[in-house]
Design an enzyme around this catalytic site. Structure first.
Site, PDB file in Angstrom:
ATOM      1  N   LYS A   1       0.829  -1.212   0.000  1.00 17.70           N
ATOM      2  CA  LYS A   1       0.000   0.000   0.000  1.00 17.70           C
ATOM      3  C   LYS A   1       0.862   1.259   0.000  1.00 17.70           C
ATOM      4  O   LYS A   1       0.470   2.274  -0.580  1.00 17.70           O
ATOM      5  CB  LYS A   1      -0.971  -0.019   1.187  1.00 17.70           C
ATOM      6  CG  LYS A   1      -2.006  -1.129   1.050  1.00 17.70           C
ATOM      7  CD  LYS A   1      -3.393  -0.715   1.456  1.00 17.70           C
ATOM      8  CE  LYS A   1      -4.372  -1.758   0.943  1.00 17.70           C
ATOM      9  NZ  LYS A   1      -5.688  -1.700   1.515  1.00 17.70           N
TER      10      LYS A   1
ATOM     11  N   LYS B   1      -3.425  -9.989  -6.613  1.00 14.58           N
ATOM     12  CA  LYS B   1      -4.766 -10.330  -6.124  1.00 14.58           C
ATOM     13  C   LYS B   1      -5.801  -9.311  -6.603  1.00 14.58           C
ATOM     14  O   LYS B   1      -5.458  -8.145  -6.872  1.00 14.58           O
ATOM     15  CB  LYS B   1      -4.765 -10.451  -4.595  1.00 14.58           C
ATOM     16  CG  LYS B   1      -4.942  -9.163  -3.854  1.00 14.58           C
ATOM     17  CD  LYS B   1      -5.340  -9.394  -2.403  1.00 14.58           C
ATOM     18  CE  LYS B   1      -5.532  -8.028  -1.770  1.00 14.58           C
ATOM     19  NZ  LYS B   1      -6.683  -7.902  -0.936  1.00 14.58           N
TER      20      LYS B   1
ATOM     21  N   LYS C   1     -10.430  -4.217  -4.533  1.00 19.12           N
ATOM     22  CA  LYS C   1     -11.508  -3.271  -4.853  1.00 19.12           C
ATOM     23  C   LYS C   1     -10.999  -1.870  -5.159  1.00 19.12           C
ATOM     24  O   LYS C   1     -11.717  -1.075  -5.762  1.00 19.12           O
ATOM     25  CB  LYS C   1     -12.557  -3.259  -3.733  1.00 19.12           C
ATOM     26  CG  LYS C   1     -12.063  -2.854  -2.362  1.00 19.12           C
ATOM     27  CD  LYS C   1     -13.227  -2.782  -1.391  1.00 19.12           C
ATOM     28  CE  LYS C   1     -13.168  -3.786  -0.273  1.00 19.12           C
ATOM     29  NZ  LYS C   1     -12.012  -3.666   0.632  1.00 19.12           N
TER      30      LYS C   1
HETATM   31  N1  AQP Z   1      -8.631 -11.205  -4.015  1.00 14.21           N
HETATM   32  C1  AQP Z   1      -9.048 -11.747  -2.892  1.00 14.21           C
HETATM   33  N2  AQP Z   1      -9.192 -13.087  -2.768  1.00 14.21           N
HETATM   34  C2  AQP Z   1      -9.629 -13.641  -1.607  1.00 14.21           C
HETATM   35  N3  AQP Z   1      -9.940 -12.909  -0.522  1.00 14.21           N
HETATM   36  C3  AQP Z   1      -9.806 -11.583  -0.604  1.00 14.21           C
HETATM   37  N4  AQP Z   1     -10.030 -10.582   0.275  1.00 14.21           N
HETATM   38  C4  AQP Z   1      -9.737  -9.403  -0.294  1.00 14.21           C
HETATM   39  N5  AQP Z   1      -9.329  -9.577  -1.553  1.00 14.21           N
HETATM   40  C5  AQP Z   1      -9.359 -10.929  -1.776  1.00 14.21           C
HETATM   41  C6  AQP Z   1     -10.529 -10.790   1.622  1.00 14.21           C
HETATM   42  O1  AQP Z   1     -11.677  -9.965   1.789  1.00 14.21           O
HETATM   43  C7  AQP Z   1     -11.743  -9.568   3.155  1.00 14.21           C
HETATM   44  C8  AQP Z   1     -11.972  -8.095   3.235  1.00 14.21           C
HETATM   45  O2  AQP Z   1     -10.858  -7.396   2.739  1.00 14.21           O
HETATM   46  P1  AQP Z   1     -10.624  -5.896   3.172  1.00 14.21           P
HETATM   47  O3  AQP Z   1     -11.722  -5.076   2.671  1.00 14.21           O
HETATM   48  O4  AQP Z   1     -10.434  -5.835   4.636  1.00 14.21           O
HETATM   49  O5  AQP Z   1      -9.283  -5.434   2.567  1.00 14.21           O
HETATM   50  P2  AQP Z   1      -8.285  -6.066   1.578  1.00 14.21           P
HETATM   51  O6  AQP Z   1      -7.877  -7.429   2.027  1.00 14.21           O
HETATM   52  O7  AQP Z   1      -7.186  -5.081   1.414  1.00 14.21           O
HETATM   53  O8  AQP Z   1      -9.197  -6.188   0.299  1.00 14.21           O
HETATM   54  P3  AQP Z   1      -9.131  -5.365  -1.020  1.00 14.21           P
HETATM   55  O9  AQP Z   1     -10.331  -5.747  -1.848  1.00 14.21           O
HETATM   56  O10 AQP Z   1      -7.792  -5.546  -1.649  1.00 14.21           O
HETATM   57  O11 AQP Z   1      -9.343  -3.897  -0.503  1.00 14.21           O
HETATM   58  P4  AQP Z   1      -8.493  -2.595  -0.788  1.00 14.21           P
HETATM   59  O12 AQP Z   1      -8.341  -2.509  -2.277  1.00 14.21           O
HETATM   60  O13 AQP Z   1      -9.320  -1.485  -0.219  1.00 14.21           O
HETATM   61  O14 AQP Z   1      -7.195  -2.756  -0.081  1.00 14.21           O
HETATM   62  C9  AQP Z   1     -10.449 -10.008   3.821  1.00 14.21           C
HETATM   63  O15 AQP Z   1     -10.703 -11.193   4.551  1.00 14.21           O
HETATM   64  C10 AQP Z   1      -9.548 -10.290   2.667  1.00 14.21           C
HETATM   65  O16 AQP Z   1      -8.587 -11.277   2.966  1.00 14.21           O
END
Ligand code: AQP
Length: 334
Positions: A117, A199, A202
């Site tokens: 990040k 991965k 969002k």
């Molecule tokens: N690509 C993924 N595959 C499987 N699990 C995923 N998670 C996120 N992306 C994947 C799981 O979703 C839960 C919530 O995630 P989060 O919102 O706390 O943040 P994150 O892990 O950082 O997810 P994002 O989508 O990548 O968000 P941003 O872009 O805002 O940083 C967690 O259990 C995560 O493991």
């Protein structure tokens, strides 16, 4: 004692930091619905975590309500489980401060999410981004959690949570339950459609992910454009064929067809067929969720009531742990 009182505790959360993706669904939300009946569950909308990246205030408010609707639309029951906003329970931030005092900078320096990040947001490498895992540890330990279902990207944060809990317990006996992660292997990491070595996230460009609210046309278009490879063989091999393997993982999970029979059935066929079937399985899975989501979004008063009532239930539980921590650590409590 009722059955509910005897169940172990499950905590997890999702950030309202963008459109909730198919990765969030398969890696987390779907597992919440599978586990819900066997646990006393807390599902948090972790809005304080979302602030580690700049958010548009109106957008953040909207996405928070949407995430509450999606939790319920996906099948979670807000009468049983506690579905709430993290910022409505001030004990999260209070415990995070305490845990900051039990976390070493050397540990935080090793966190790969911080490194990723910090790379993505070079103009805003703030202290919140750095101490994100400590707030996450507070989220989990505040409820004496037994199980935390998360995607593979959160494994390191779960490990540091356990280390912090054990460190506090070693000095002040029996303060925290040490939680276990729940990370199912095959679905733990859904990859980006445009860069399948990374991965699905969002906060990445729209074409790289499927949003749970995407229309069937958009879903079909995004899968049709998904990056694969040029050898034309349908085979599950995440290391050498990340794009194809990602589509196979999504299809196998959503259709319920196991990987061996799926690859045997599709072997010798073109990638178009794989993409088409994956899109169809996604559209069918999301259809009932989207219908319920739109109904819920038309009743904002109901969603506000759910979040208000459930925050009170969460505050009650959170306060019990926080009082215990303050007492054990020697903070004067008249
Ligand atoms: N690509 C993924 N595959 C499987 N699990 C995923 N998670 C996120 N992306 C994947 C799981 O979703 C839960 C919530 O995630 P989060 O919102 O706390 O943040 P994150 O892990 O950082 O997810 P994002 O989508 O990548 O968000 P941003 O872009 O805002 O940083 C967690 O259990 C995560 O493991």
């Amino acid at each position: 004692m009722s059955d509910t009182a005897k169940k172990p505790i499950l905590f997890s959360g999702i950030q309202p930091s963008g459109h909730i993706t198919l990765g969030n669904y398969i890696g987390a939300l779907r597992n919440f619905t599978i586990l819900e009946s066997d646990y006393n569950c807390l599902f948090s909308i972790v809005d304080l975590h979302a602030l580690t990246v700049r958010q548009d205030p109106a957008g953040l408010r909207r996405k928070t309500v949407e995430l509450a609707a999606l939790y319920i639309a996906a099948g979670l029951n807000p009468e049983e489980s506690i579905i709430y906003c993290q910022s409505h329970v001030p004990q999260h931030a209070e415990l995070a401060w305490i845990l900051n005092c039990f976390t070493y900078m050397g540990e935080l320096n090793r966190m790969t999410q911080f490194k990723d990040k910090a790379q993505k947001h070079k103009d805003n490498i703030n202290a919140g981004l750095y101490t994100y895992p400590v707030l996450m540890a507070a989220d989990i330990l505040l409820y004496q959690t037994d199980l935390v279902p998360v995607g593979a990207d959160q494994k390191q944060h779960l490990e540091i949570t356990r280390d912090i809990a054990e460190r506090v317990n070693a000095i002040h006996k029996g303060v925290f339950k040490v939680p276990e992660p729940y990370i199912p292997k095959q679905t733990a990491k859904i990859m980006s459609l445009t860069e399948p070595e990374r991965k699905m996230s969002k906060s990445d460009p729209e074409d790289s992910f499927i949003a749970l609210t995407d229309t069937p046309e958009t879903i079909s278009r995004k899968f049709r454009r998904a990056v694969t490879d040029s050898d034309g063989e349908i085979r599950y091999d995440p290391e050498n064929k990340p794009g194809v393997s990602n589509l196979l993982s999504i299809l196998s999970t959503l259709s319920g067809e196991d990987m061996d029979s799926l690859t045997a059935r599709l072997s010798g066929q073109g990638y178009g067929k794989l993409k088409d079937e994956t899109a169809q399985a996604t559209i069918e899975t999301l259809k009932p969720i989207q219908e319920r989501f739109h109904q819920l979004m038309a009743d904002k008063d109901y969603l506000a009531k759910v979040l208000t009532d459930n925050a009170e239930r969460a505050r009650y539980l959170a306060n019990k742990t926080l009082r215990k921590v303050y007492k054990k650590l020697g903070l004067y409590q008249p």
